[in-house]
Design a protein around this motif. Structure first.
Motif, mmCIF file in Angstrom:
data_model
loop_
_atom_site.group_PDB
_atom_site.id
_atom_site.type_symbol
_atom_site.label_atom_id
_atom_site.label_comp_id
_atom_site.label_asym_id
_atom_site.label_seq_id
_atom_site.Cartn_x
_atom_site.Cartn_y
_atom_site.Cartn_z
ATOM 1 N N LEU A 59 20.418 47.462 24.478
ATOM 2 C CA LEU A 59 19.424 46.969 25.290
ATOM 3 C C LEU A 59 19.083 46.354 26.611
ATOM 4 C CD1 LEU A 59 18.933 44.424 21.848
ATOM 5 C CD2 LEU A 59 18.287 46.450 22.036
ATOM 6 N N PRO A 82 14.961 42.582 29.900
ATOM 7 C CA PRO A 82 13.497 42.682 30.222
ATOM 8 C C PRO A 82 12.943 41.927 31.913
ATOM 9 C CG PRO A 82 13.467 41.488 28.769
ATOM 10 C CD PRO A 82 15.259 42.012 28.669
ATOM 11 N N ILE A 95 6.962 49.449 30.228
ATOM 12 C CA ILE A 95 7.775 49.519 28.984
ATOM 13 C C ILE A 95 8.410 51.215 29.129
ATOM 14 C CG2 ILE A 95 9.116 49.894 27.286
ATOM 15 C CD1 ILE A 95 7.081 47.409 26.530
ATOM 16 N N GLY A 126 10.290 52.491 26.036
ATOM 17 C CA GLY A 126 10.679 52.008 24.581
ATOM 18 C C GLY A 126 11.142 52.200 23.079
ATOM 19 N N HIS A 151 11.540 51.098 18.459
ATOM 20 C CA HIS A 151 11.612 49.762 17.597
ATOM 21 C C HIS A 151 12.833 50.041 17.573
ATOM 22 C CE1 HIS A 151 10.594 47.778 14.262
ATOM 23 N NE2 HIS A 151 8.983 47.415 14.088
ATOM 24 N N GLN A 155 6.297 48.506 18.394
ATOM 25 C CA GLN A 155 7.406 48.679 19.167
ATOM 26 C C GLN A 155 6.916 47.137 20.445
ATOM 27 O OE1 GLN A 155 8.118 52.535 20.586
ATOM 28 N NE2 GLN A 155 7.901 51.484 23.076
ATOM 29 N N ILE A 182 9.556 43.905 20.838
ATOM 30 C CA ILE A 182 9.958 43.954 22.903
ATOM 31 C C ILE A 182 9.682 42.730 23.021
ATOM 32 C CG2 ILE A 182 10.311 44.845 24.495
ATOM 33 C CD1 ILE A 182 9.663 47.921 23.969
ATOM 34 N N VAL A 190 16.526 43.535 25.475
ATOM 35 C CA VAL A 190 15.231 44.736 24.355
ATOM 36 C C VAL A 190 15.109 46.016 24.839
ATOM 37 C CG1 VAL A 190 13.375 43.072 25.775
ATOM 38 C CG2 VAL A 190 13.519 44.952 26.865
ATOM 39 N N ALA A 202 15.168 49.016 25.857
ATOM 40 C CA ALA A 202 14.174 50.356 26.149
ATOM 41 C C ALA A 202 14.914 50.748 27.693
ATOM 42 C CB ALA A 202 12.875 49.205 26.782
ATOM 43 N N ALA A 212 12.110 47.582 31.069
ATOM 44 C CA ALA A 212 10.651 46.720 30.687
ATOM 45 C C ALA A 212 10.564 45.939 31.426
ATOM 46 C CB ALA A 212 10.999 45.622 29.873
#
Length: 840
Positions: free
Chosen positions: A554, A557, A567, A570, A572, A614, A618, A628, A630, A633
């Motif tokens: 992760l 953000p 994003i 990204g 889920h 998703q 996020i 998060v 991605a 983000a």
């Protein structure tokens, strides 16, 4: 049965039962809790225990059922879990010393919202809610009787009340006002809540403070009144009530949280497959509870979010220290619950040992954080209060092998109390003293088989057979005569026996008194223990965030005041973890300040819903303070998330799928702001095609022109893609597919522009429908498409289809509407209609 025919015991039972008519009364009689009359009949059925009767030979025998007192908790749990109340009536005096009927009193009423001592403890909160009303406002207070958490707020309408109760997962509501029939139907029948009326207010200045509104003070006071009436003891572990506002957190109603699988999988009801499952790397029960709370209530304050992110960043930079920290946290017990057990007078030696173990781990945890040496940890370090004086007391006093029970001794360490040590010396050495007396008297008397025995009636005695009676010394005195022998005592033996019996009795009593004094001393530290518990839970959750960020790759953000979502690739996180990182296709999401709505088209099963969820995941993770899923983000801070995902009837309230859909859409468009996030999936499916299409377009236009919330709108109405020409803040995206040799592959990749077609028959093929059915469906589809093309070419304007969305006035219909048929003759009407038909 006439009361004058009842025994004093049964009359006592009925007198107590009158005070608790809505509860099962467990009436202590010796080693059993007994139930009588209807309570016995109903309990026997629910608990699957034997139903007997009292006074079986009487004309009207009394139904009776009972459970052993030492295993009563499991039966109480079953009743409470089924939504009932249970009143516990204990014997308040020793039956051996009682004059007449033994005095009994109810010592506690256990209800679904006040369970504190379940035989199946878990780490979830159990919130008891209270409601009151004044004018158009509702006061709502809630409390967890185990942790002492106590909160209150004011809500503007009953829908918000129901939503908050659902979010709290409460099972019981204390009613401070007379419910209208409609509201009672919703709470009791649809939401399956136990409604408990209360009269009076418990006005505790210390707990209620001076900062509440009149309504909030009233509802909080009524909640306190109910709790004190059911628990019947001092509750000094309750925290001062805290006023909160729903708008202080990211707002999500119960349906949104359920559809996003935040704390449990909506399909299975289990933790597995939820965001909570993914994020839970906590090591303590307190951390687990706090994690659930943070998931349920993400922040909207950038400063608060940033502080959490800063700690996660520090933990990520210090892998080895974090590893030591997690090991230390494994030795931390649930001191929030331990504090409540102290307050309830239920603490046993094992509880205190667990408390001491936890306090003993705090200096190590504090040291690890100090070694990291980061200013962002200063506040946490400051609040790690290890309470050394309490830890030392427990370590010095409580034996590590102490049993759970507190009345049978072996609790207190040798060396803690001089008198207790003396008693123990007597008990330990008394046996050898008796052996010495036995040997001395055997030699002095010449009775070779002289021995000392013991029984409860005669105590310690010399056993002498009849053949040896002539050798009995003069200082022996007779205690009992048997057929072939006699029992004698001596002053020395009586003295040692007295000392041993006194030591045994007084030792157990003294240990009990010492333990109770330690428990009383521990109760003075409840507030400090609760503050420590909160700090330890916070440390635990933040190290969990770091562990998940490292394991699931992760990123931190960035929050921007610009209303922009950026994003990059990204994911889920839950779907990715279930599927495996190698199988998951990431998607970027971009909504600039000029673009607020993405209209998503594409085939079913292609990933539209996952793409929408998703984004929600996020946002929620980011505003919890977590990293998060991605590569990068950038987000605004949202004030609310509204969803309409999935379709299901609400059978309990008698609402169809489409009605539920419209109600959720209404809630979103009325309550959302330009700082909200809306996710609508296939809105309008539950009615006729043109109805659904018209509503979908109208909702999109309303959001575009008025609400201006960031919105993802997935639809199978391809005609809606034309809206991009007239709505500048809307853009089309679609899920890419690869079609080759009649085979379709869903790429699960979001690309710009509208989808060119649907693939419903292909999805049906994947689902395994019969081949001949699929062939027939394909033929019907071809026929329908040809008809649509023929109809399209026959339109008056070349290459222009009749559009639901660009409808122009029809002069023929206008003329028809203007006809005054009531002032025309039948022949004139027929002529006019024939002419209009020809022109149409």
């Amino acid at each position: 049965m006439a009361t004058n025919k009842l025994s004093p015991g049964m009359q006592q039972y009925l007198d107590i039962k009158k005070q608790y008519p809505d509860a099962f009364l467990l009436f202590r009689m010796g080693d059993f809790y007994e139930l009588f009359y209807e309570d016995a009949v109903n309990a026997a059925q629910i608990l699957e225990i034997a139903l007997t009767s009292r006074n079986k030979n009487a004309e009207n025998p009394i139904p009776m059922a009972g459970v052993p007192y030492h295993s009563a908790q499991q039966y109480i749990d079953v009743l409470v879990e089924a939504g009932y109340k249970v009143a516990i009536a204990e014997q308040m005096e020793d039956p051996k010393q009682a004059v007449g009927v033994v005095k009994r009193e109810v010592v506690q009423v256990i209800t679904p919202g006040t369970v504190v001592d379940s035989s199946k403890p878990d780490s979830e909160n159990n919130f008891l809610v209270a409601l009151d009303q004044k004018a158009a406002s509702y006061g709502l207070a809630y409390m967890d009787l185990v942790t002492g958490e106590f909160q209150v707020t004011t809500l503007s309408d009953f829908d918000m009340v129901c939503g908050e109760i659902r979010n709290l997962r409460a099972r019981e509501v204390v009613m401070g006002y007379d419910l209208p029939e409609g509201e009672e139907q919703i709470l009791a029948q649809q939401m399956n809540l136990l409604l408990s009326p209360v009269e009076g207010i418990f006005d505790d200045v210390h707990l209620l403070g001076q900062d509440l509104t009149e309504l909030e003070k009233q509802v909080a006071g009524k909640l306190l009144e109910y709790v004190h009436k059911t628990q019947l003891r001092e509750l000094n572990h309750l925290k001062k009530v805290h006023h909160y506002e729903i708008k202080d957190f990211l707002q999500m109603d119960y349906t949104t949280k359920s559809s996003l699988d935040l704390t449990e999988n909506a399909r299975t009801g289990k933790k597995h497959g939820s965001l909570y499952w993914l994020m839970d790397e906590t090591k303590t029960a307190m951390g687990t509870r706090l994690l659930r709370s943070w998931i349920q209530r993400p922040l909207i304050d950038a400063g608060g979010i940033g502080k959490r992110q800063d700690v996660v960043a520090v933990f990520l930079e210090h892998f080895f220290e974090r590893s030591d920290l997690t090991e230390s946290l494994k030795g931390v017990y649930d001191i929030e619950r331990l504090a409540s057990r102290v307050s309830f007078g239920k603490t046993n030696p094992k509880d205190l040992l667990q408390l001491a173990t936890t306090l003993g781990n705090v200096p190590q945890i504090k040291s690890i954080l100090q070694v990291i040496d980061s200013p962002v940890l200063a506040s946490l370090i400051e609040h790690l209060d290890d309470i050394p004086e309490l830890a030392s007391l427990i370590d010095a006093a409580i034996s590590p092998d102490a049993p759970h029970v507190i009345t049978e001794g072996n609790i207190i360490k040798t060396g803690f109390d001089a008198t207790l040590d003396k008693y123990r010396l007597v008990m330990r050495d008394g046996t050898s003293w008796i052996a010495e007396i036995e040997a001395k008297e055997r030699e002095a008397s010449g009775i070779s088989n002289l021995k000392i025995d013991y029984n409860k009636k005669d105590g310690y005695y010399f056993h002498v057979t009849n053949s040896q009676l002539g050798h009995v010394p003069s200082h022996f005195f007779r205690k009992a005569t048997l057929k072939n022998s006699e029992r004698f005592g001596t002053e020395d033996l009586a003295r040692i026996e007295g000392e041993m019996l006194e030591a045994r009795e007084k030792s157990a009593n003294l240990e009990y008194e010492i333990f109770m004094s330690i428990r009383e001393e521990t109760s003075k530290y409840i507030q400090r223990l609760q503050a420590l518990a909160q700090t330890l839970a916070t440390v635990d959750v933040l190290q969990s965030f770091a562990a998940v960020a490292e394991k699931e790759h992760l990123v931190r953000p960035i929050f921007s005041k610009e209303n922009t979502i950026l994003i990059d690739k990204g994911r889920h996180p839950v779907v990715e973890k279930v599927m495996g990182a190698q199988s998951y296709i990431p998607n970027s999401i971009e909504l600039s300040q000029e673009k607020n709505i993405q209209l998503i088209t594409g085939p079913n099963m292609s990933g539209k819903s996952t793409y929408m969820r998703q984004l929600a995941m996020i946002v929620i993770m980011a505003q919890m303070g977590s990293y998060v899923p991605a590569q990068a983000a950038q987000l605004p801070i949202f004030d609310a998330i509204f969803t309409r995902i999935g379709a299901a009837d609400d059978l309990v309230s008698g609402q169809s799928t489409f009605m539920v859909e419209m109600m959720e859409a209404n809630r979103a468009i009325r309550q959302a702001t330009d700082k909200s996030l809306i996710l609508f999936d296939e809105l309008g499916r539950g009615t006729a095609t043109y109805d659904g299409m018209a509503l979908a377009q109208a909702i999109i236009e309303y959001i575009h022109n008025r609400t201006k919330a960031k919105t993802l709108f997935a639809t199978h109405y391809h005609e809606l893609t034309d809206l991009a020409e007239t709505l500048p803040q809307l853009e089309n995206v679609h899920v890419a597919t690869l079609e080759k040799d009649g085979q379709v592959t869903f790429l699960h990749k979001i690309e710009p522009g509208p989808a060119d077609k649907s693939y419903g028959i292909h999805v049906a093929k994947i689902a395994g429908l019969p081949e001949d059915l699929l062939v027939r469906a394909d033929k019907i589809l071809t026929k329908l498409e040809n008809q649509e093309q023929t109809w399209s070419k026959a339109t008056v304007v070349e290459k222009q289809q009749l559009s639901l969305f660009k409808e122009k006035p029809n002069p023929v219909l206008a003329e028809l509407a203007s006809l005054d048929i009531y002032n025309m003759t039948p022949l004139e009407v027929m002529t006019a209609v024939a002419d209009l038909k020809k022109r149409l």
